[in-house]
Structures are given as structure tokens and as C-alpha cells.
Design a protein around this motif. Sequence first.
Motif, short mmCIF file in Angstrom:
data_model
loop_
_atom_site.label_atom_id
_atom_site.label_comp_id
_atom_site.label_asym_id
_atom_site.label_seq_id
_atom_site.Cartn_x
_atom_site.Cartn_y
_atom_site.Cartn_z
N GLU A 1 -12.40 -0.64 -5.83
CA GLU A 1 -11.52 -0.51 -4.67
C GLU A 1 -10.37 -1.50 -4.87
O GLU A 1 -10.59 -2.62 -5.37
N GLU B 1 0.85 -1.20 0.00
CA GLU B 1 0.00 0.00 0.00
C GLU B 1 0.88 1.25 0.00
O GLU B 1 2.03 1.20 0.41
N ASN C 1 -1.19 7.12 -0.82
CA ASN C 1 -2.32 7.49 -1.68
C ASN C 1 -3.17 6.25 -1.90
O ASN C 1 -2.72 5.27 -2.50
N ASN C 2 -4.41 6.25 -1.42
CA ASN C 2 -5.21 5.02 -1.48
C ASN C 2 -5.66 4.64 -2.88
O ASN C 2 -6.25 3.59 -3.09
N THR C 3 -5.37 5.49 -3.88
CA THR C 3 -5.69 5.11 -5.26
C THR C 3 -4.50 4.44 -5.95
O THR C 3 -4.62 3.95 -7.06
#
Length: 300
Positions: free
Chosen positions: A73, A10, A13-15
Motif C-alpha cells: 500500500e 494522491e 487512481n489509488n495505485t
Amino acid sequence: MKTYTVSIQETSNNTIIKFELNAFITNHQSFEFNNIDEAKNSPLAQQLFYLPFVKKVYISSNFVAIERYNIVEWKDVQEEVAQQIEDYLNNNGIVITEAESVKKVPVTLYAESTPNPSVLKFVANKKLVTATYEFNSIEEAKLSPLATELFHFPFVKSVFIEDNYLSVSKYDIAEWDTVTMEVREHIRNFIAQGKDIVDPQAQQILKKTSEELDKTFEAYDDISKEIINILEEYVKPAVASDGGNIMFQSYDPNDKSVKVVLQGACSGCPSSTFTLKNGIENMLKEMLKGKVETVEAING
């Protein structure tokens, strides 16, 4: 033949998700593609753009990072993407076409003194390994072709490799003044020939993959985790600049003692004990009040 394995990392930045490889996939270059047309020189990136949620693809030395559109997601698709990248590479898929990859960067390597007079640090202008390795004999070094060659110099005692540098420790039979140039040129030529610094499977064999390291970390108690995080943030960058490394070994809650392993230039360094007692020990006692009393250093 290399066997590639992919681990999922990960990012802040969660994208964006990083798919980290156990071996290098570019000639120490980085590429960014915003669409399938831009990716015409990267068959791997083009294949990834066929996934409807892929917005951008970044390809670097040992990872592929992908930015997604918000239609999915990552938790729902990341395993499939990791498997797709792994399968592609293991089926001899091309990452970057030759036209793009021929822009060779000349290898430069300079020698740097360390606080340990027995150890010299050799710094390259490119990333050499994706994990940390220390070899104290030619037998231990069988997973590193470069370290194995260095042990053929009779004065080489140990070899520590991390990121873009090597720390070489010598016996007293030779002085650095007389052997530095020879060692430096040997390392530089080895890197310039594009040979593997370590075996592509070394991370798996030595259990140094991101998943293994994460699993080890999660198995520790909360105080041990706090100690590791402090060492990572405040201590490791400083000792790395001196060609060394400090690795957490254990924490005893009964006598509030911490054991750490010294590697590279730190191992056997005359100033290491002093530094630990007056630096790291005081830092841990201050930041973890009542939880740490002593720090013991063990040479790696």
C-alpha cells in the motif's frame, strides 16, 4: 545549485502517487516507462524500478508519478520513495540522458488581450511555473529573474505568472500597440535560454508548496472551504483564461461577507467589480443559501 524538495500528491487512481518537485526536472517533456529496459535512457526511472512494487514510472516537467503493484500500500512506502527521489536529485542524479532530452521544443509566445486594457497576457507553449506568483515592484520580484528583468521596462507596473502564461500590467505612459513586440520578444528569449523563471526555492520561501497550501486549507472553517472549492471549480478557470486570478482571503460568519483578492488582469480591471457583484456573489448566494450575502474584492 538547486535544492529539490518532494511533496506527495494522491491521485484519483489509488495505485498511482505523484511525487511533485519544487523545480523542473525535464526540458518540458514527458516520459512513460513500463519496465527497466524501456527506462534505459532514464537513470532515475531505472533506480525506481529496483523497488519490487514499481509497475510504471511517469516523468514530467515537475513531477514523478509511480504506479505500484498490489503487493504494498502506498501509505507504507510513499515517504521512503519520496526521500529516495529527493536524495537522488540532490546528489546530482541524472533524470533523462542527454540523448533523450535534446529533442528541444521551440519556444512560442503569443500576446493576448484581456478585459483589462492595462494588462496583456503572454502565453507560452510550455509550463513556466508550478505555483502562482504576483509581483507589484522590482523589490517584490527578487525571487523571479524574469519579472525582475521586466521591471526594467519603465512602463511595467506588475507581473503575474501562472502555469504557462504571464500577465503584464503597464502604466499609462506607454501604449501596448508600441511596446508589445519588444516585451514579447524579451520574454520569449528569456524562456528559450532555459533560465529559471522563478528561484527554485520560491515555493518554500513564499510558503506555496503543496503541503503549505494543504495546511492552510485545512485550517479554514467548513464554509470557507466550501467557498474556496466553488471559486476553484467555477471561477478560477474563467478568470485564468482572461489572464487573472481570484484568491480567497476571508469569510465573516457574522455579516456573511466574503473577501477575495484580485490578481493579474483582474486587479484594477474596470469590469471586475461588476463581474463579482453580478456573477460570483450571485453564485455563492445561490450555492450557499443563507451563508453568503456580500462579496468584497481587494486588488492584489
